[in-house]
Design a protein around this motif. Structure first.
Motif, mmCIF file in Angstrom:
data_model
loop_
_atom_site.group_PDB
_atom_site.id
_atom_site.type_symbol
_atom_site.label_atom_id
_atom_site.label_comp_id
_atom_site.label_asym_id
_atom_site.label_seq_id
_atom_site.Cartn_x
_atom_site.Cartn_y
_atom_site.Cartn_z
ATOM 1 N N MET A 342 0.840 -1.196 0.000
ATOM 2 C CA MET A 342 0.000 0.000 0.000
ATOM 3 C C MET A 342 0.880 1.252 0.000
ATOM 4 N N ALA A 343 0.363 2.320 -0.603
ATOM 5 C CA ALA A 343 1.100 3.583 -0.621
ATOM 6 C C ALA A 343 0.124 4.747 -0.681
ATOM 7 N N PHE A 344 0.540 5.882 -0.132
ATOM 8 C CA PHE A 344 -0.214 7.134 -0.220
ATOM 9 C C PHE A 344 0.407 7.990 -1.310
ATOM 10 N N ILE A 345 -0.420 8.417 -2.281
ATOM 11 C CA ILE A 345 0.033 9.282 -3.365
ATOM 12 C C ILE A 345 -0.513 10.682 -3.072
ATOM 13 N N PRO A 346 0.330 11.605 -2.578
ATOM 14 C CA PRO A 346 -0.174 12.867 -2.013
ATOM 15 C C PRO A 346 -0.762 13.848 -3.020
ATOM 16 N N GLY A 347 -0.209 13.976 -4.225
ATOM 17 C CA GLY A 347 -0.725 14.980 -5.160
ATOM 18 C C GLY A 347 -2.195 14.788 -5.468
ATOM 19 N N PRO A 348 -2.557 13.689 -6.098
ATOM 20 C CA PRO A 348 -3.975 13.400 -6.355
ATOM 21 C C PRO A 348 -4.707 12.851 -5.130
ATOM 22 N N HIS A 349 -3.986 12.694 -4.020
ATOM 23 C CA HIS A 349 -4.576 12.281 -2.743
ATOM 24 C C HIS A 349 -5.264 10.928 -2.865
ATOM 25 N N GLN A 350 -4.471 9.935 -3.242
ATOM 26 C CA GLN A 350 -4.994 8.609 -3.526
ATOM 27 C C GLN A 350 -4.414 7.559 -2.572
ATOM 28 N N VAL A 384 -11.482 2.472 -7.861
ATOM 29 C CA VAL A 384 -11.054 2.453 -9.258
ATOM 30 C C VAL A 384 -10.171 1.232 -9.480
ATOM 31 N N HIS A 385 -10.619 0.367 -10.378
ATOM 32 C CA HIS A 385 -9.845 -0.811 -10.764
ATOM 33 C C HIS A 385 -8.932 -0.408 -11.908
ATOM 34 N N ALA A 386 -7.613 -0.389 -11.646
ATOM 35 C CA ALA A 386 -6.681 0.136 -12.647
ATOM 36 C C ALA A 386 -6.448 -0.821 -13.810
ATOM 37 N N ASP A 387 -6.662 -2.111 -13.602
ATOM 38 C CA ASP A 387 -6.217 -3.095 -14.590
ATOM 39 C C ASP A 387 -6.849 -2.985 -15.965
ATOM 40 N N PRO A 388 -8.135 -2.636 -16.101
ATOM 41 C CA PRO A 388 -8.688 -2.599 -17.458
ATOM 42 C C PRO A 388 -7.943 -1.667 -18.421
ATOM 43 N N THR A 389 -7.306 -0.625 -17.891
ATOM 44 C CA THR A 389 -6.580 0.309 -18.769
ATOM 45 C C THR A 389 -5.088 0.361 -18.447
ATOM 46 N N LEU A 390 -4.635 -0.561 -17.627
ATOM 47 C CA LEU A 390 -3.251 -0.539 -17.152
ATOM 48 C C LEU A 390 -2.282 -0.838 -18.293
ATOM 49 N N VAL A 391 -1.148 -0.145 -18.254
ATOM 50 C CA VAL A 391 -0.099 -0.329 -19.254
ATOM 51 C C VAL A 391 1.154 -0.826 -18.549
ATOM 52 N N SER A 413 10.291 11.710 -7.722
ATOM 53 C CA SER A 413 9.852 11.320 -9.070
ATOM 54 C C SER A 413 8.336 11.318 -9.221
ATOM 55 N N GLY A 414 7.610 11.323 -8.109
ATOM 56 C CA GLY A 414 6.159 11.222 -8.165
ATOM 57 C C GLY A 414 5.686 9.818 -8.498
ATOM 58 N N LEU A 415 6.566 8.814 -8.320
ATOM 59 C CA LEU A 415 6.244 7.435 -8.646
ATOM 60 C C LEU A 415 6.142 6.587 -7.377
ATOM 61 N N VAL A 416 5.366 5.517 -7.471
ATOM 62 C CA VAL A 416 5.360 4.488 -6.443
ATOM 63 C C VAL A 416 6.366 3.429 -6.847
ATOM 64 N N PHE A 417 7.257 3.075 -5.917
ATOM 65 C CA PHE A 417 8.210 1.996 -6.161
ATOM 66 C C PHE A 417 7.715 0.748 -5.435
ATOM 67 N N LEU A 418 7.833 -0.397 -6.126
ATOM 68 C CA LEU A 418 7.299 -1.641 -5.595
ATOM 69 C C LEU A 418 8.284 -2.775 -5.825
ATOM 70 N N SER A 419 8.553 -3.531 -4.762
ATOM 71 C CA SER A 419 9.331 -4.758 -4.864
ATOM 72 C C SER A 419 8.386 -5.941 -4.762
ATOM 73 N N TYR A 427 5.226 2.692 -10.487
ATOM 74 C CA TYR A 427 3.843 2.914 -10.931
ATOM 75 C C TYR A 427 3.606 4.416 -11.029
ATOM 76 N N ASP A 428 3.131 4.848 -12.187
ATOM 77 C CA ASP A 428 2.790 6.251 -12.439
ATOM 78 C C ASP A 428 1.270 6.368 -12.421
ATOM 79 N N PHE A 429 0.746 7.006 -11.378
ATOM 80 C CA PHE A 429 -0.706 7.114 -11.245
ATOM 81 C C PHE A 429 -1.313 7.939 -12.376
ATOM 82 N N GLN A 430 -0.632 8.984 -12.794
ATOM 83 C CA GLN A 430 -1.188 9.882 -13.810
ATOM 84 C C GLN A 430 -1.402 9.181 -15.143
#
Length: 611
Positions: A342-350, A384-391, A413-419, A427-430
């Motif tokens: 899990m992660a908090f994305i502060p700009g879009p507040h997600q 929001v289910h990201a997978d239908p449009t996920l790249v 970077s504004g990115l989520v890093f995941l191991s 992951y780029d939310f935008q």
């Protein structure tokens, strides 16, 4: 007469002495010659037997001690409990041992018999439903802030060993209503500062718990561990969904502690000073509701901001689906053990999360990604289910694992890093895009690590899983330099870090460890260090990256009254499933980190230093 002169008259004294001994022996045996030991009289005969208690009634699972008394022909009586032969006419209802102890097995009647030779008697034992033998009132040693009611529960243990929730049926009482009152369903409200006992009774059985009432001054500011009021506990807050919420067959209130216990985490909304708690999954919990620990409120509160989606997957638990309800895969996420994904994305507040162990019998892995806006989060907010449009490539593919993942947001970077235990992804939310920034097997770890990003040094650091000072494959300290994601490689800092005794102690689970996996680990942006907590106890570890020597250096500080463990489970006296993201740093507060613990333990706010 002297001793010698007495001896000198032995011809006269010795027969007298001998006769005296003879008379004493005859008197002791009841006569002066002739006949048997009873002086020719016959011993008394057993005339009858009596069993006590007569015709008792007990609950299933309980014991009943019977006694047998014999009446003899000479009018005497004697306890024959241990010498008679005991029988039960219906051993499916009750059994009885050679000492007259009967054990109720199931509801019904059984004739209990006692016999000695040709003399016998019996009584009827009636076994009814199990009865309450003890009541546990929770939370124990609660701290109630005035203005923040706490929900207590009463759990009855019955004679057959079963336990049942008696909260709604028990008779609740307060030992001092001028300090706190309690309503008919166990909700306690503070009136004035002081101490008292809250009790719950069922029939003649009563259980109690000590309560301290205090005036709230908001979030503590002193350095050290502070137990927040008990209204910040999941079940004690009263905010868990009721059992069968929305007509769903799942028992939400009974099992909502598994939102924390079941290998799940949390995120820190540092813009509003709220800790969002979400999780469950596998066969442990089927609700997908969202909780918020609100640090700016006075008293601090725990609220349920979004209700669980119903129907859950509980009624169809053999089917491991990612989205619920069944047939609507994009409506809402099935509950899951969220681990560190899990992660908090502060700009879009997600709120972002990916992968995990799904709520179903098998607890299958998920490769899906979901988000939800935290702006004015409520029941009207949509998942929001990201997978239908996920790249891009999905975490958990190419040899990766979806259990025990580690995610964090990088403000640079504004990115989520995941191991995903095999590689590192961004992951780029935008743009709703994943990118794998290491080779497919370029960042191999175990599932027992917790990680965070150091945005100053631009490092993604993962730590944990070294019980007894031994780090297995994939455990220890692994670091990625994320200053340029295109050149990221895995750095193994384990050996150099373990050379520091304080670091080795932390990675081993601290002093008196209960588990070294998935410890509390967060970045303190004011002190520019990591803060670690080894899943239990008073110690806090300050971990400083040393990139030049590829190691962490560690200091430790001890503060009293630390949390006993991070995720209390039923597996033992004091085990831990890990802390994951429930240790977080809040730069807007005077104190640095917050940790929530198990269902009826306390919520703690820890301060490692002032700003």
């Amino acid at each position: 007469m002297s001793y010698e002169s007495g001896i000198g008259h032995g011809g006269r004294l010795q027969p007298i002495v001998a006769c005296a001994f003879l008379v004493a022996e005859l008197l002791a045996t009841g006569g002066c010659g002739g006949g048997g030991s009873n002086g020719g009289m016959n011993p008394p005969n057993l005339s009858s037997l009596a069993i006590t208690p007569g015709n008792p009634s007990i609950g299933s699972g309980q014991n009943q001690q019977f006694t047998a008394e014999g009446a003899f022909s000479d009018g005497s009586k004697q306890n024959l409990t241990n010498s008679v032969s005991w029988t039960s006419s219906n051993t499916a209802v009750a059994t009885i041992n050679g000492s007259g102890m009967a054990t109720a097995v199931a509801q019904g009647d059984s004739k209990i018999g006692a016999a000695s030779g040709s003399i016998s008697t019996s009584t009827l034992l009636t076994v009814g439903p199990p009865t309450v033998v003890s009541i546990a009132v929770s939370p124990p040693n609660a701290l109630v802030a005035i203005g923040a009611p706490v929900q207590f529960t009463a759990t009855g243990t019955f004679g057959d060993g079963s336990t049942h929730d008696l909260t709604d049926s028990a008779n609740w009482s307060s030992s001092n209503t001028s300090v706190a009152t309690v309503n008919a369903t166990g909700r306690v409200s503070g009136v004035a500062a002081g101490m008292l006992m809250i009790s719950a009774a069922s029939g003649s059985t009563t259980g109690s718990a000590a309560v301290t009432v205090a005036v709230s001054t908001g979030l503590p500011t002193g350095i050290g561990w502070h137990a927040l009021p008990s209204n910040t506990l999941l079940q004690a807050s009263g905010v868990c969904p009721p059992n069968n919420f929305g007509g769903d067959p799942f028992l939400f209130a009974r099992f909502c502690g598994n939102v924390i216990r079941s290998w799940s985490g949390a995120i820190a909304d540092t813009t509003a000073d709220r800790l969002f708690i979400w999780g469950g999954g596998h066969a442990n919990y089927y609700g997908n509701e969202i909780y918020s620990l609100n640090l700016n409120e006075n008293p601090v509160t725990l609220t349920r901001l979004k209700d669980p989606t119903v129907p859950t997957n509980y009624a169809d638990a053999s089917n491991c689906i990612d989205g619920i309800p069944l047939g609507s895969p994009d409506f809402a996420p099935n509950s899951r053990a969220s681990y560190g994904g899990m992660a908090f994305i502060p700009g879009p507040h997600q709120m972002y999360f990916t992968v995990g162990s799904l709520a179903c019998v098998e607890g299958n892995q998920s490769q899906n990604t979901w988000t939800i806006s935290l702006n004015n989060l409520s029941n009207s907010s949509s998942w929001v289910h990201a997978d239908p449009t996920l790249v891009g490539p999905l975490p958990g593919s190419n040899g990766g694992f979806t259990y025990g993942n580690v995610a964090d947001y990088d403000p640079n970077s504004g990115l989520v890093f995941l191991s995903d235990t095999a590689a590192i992804y961004t992951y780029d939310f935008q743009t709703n895009t994943y990118a794998r920034i290491t080779p497919a097997q370029g960042f191999v770890t175990s599932i027992y690590l917790r990680g965070a990003i150091d945005p100053t040094r631009k490092l993604f650091v993962l730590v944990g899983g070294c019980p007894l000072g031994t780090c297995g494959p994939g455990d220890g300290v692994f670091v990625a330099d994320i200053s340029n994601p295109t050149t990221t490689t895995q750095q193994d800092w384990t050996a150099a870090t373990m050379a520091d005794p304080n670091c080795a102690e932390f990675l081993s689970g601290g002093v008196n460890p209960i588990g070294s996996s998935n410890p509390g680990f967060t970045f303190d942006s004011v002190a520019n260090d990591f803060v670690g907590w080894p899943n239990q106890g008073n110690l806090i570890y300050i971990l400083t990256p040393d990139p030049a020597n590829q190691r962490l250096t560690c200091q430790k500080q001890t503060f009293p009254d630390g949390p006993p463990n991070s995720a209390h489970t039923a597996a033992g006296a004091n085990p831990s499933n890990g802390t994951f993201g429930r240790l977080r740093y809040f730069p807007g507060q005077m104190c640095s980190c917050s940790s929530t613990t198990g269902t009826f333990l306390r919520t703690y706010f820890g301060c490692d230093r002032r700003k």
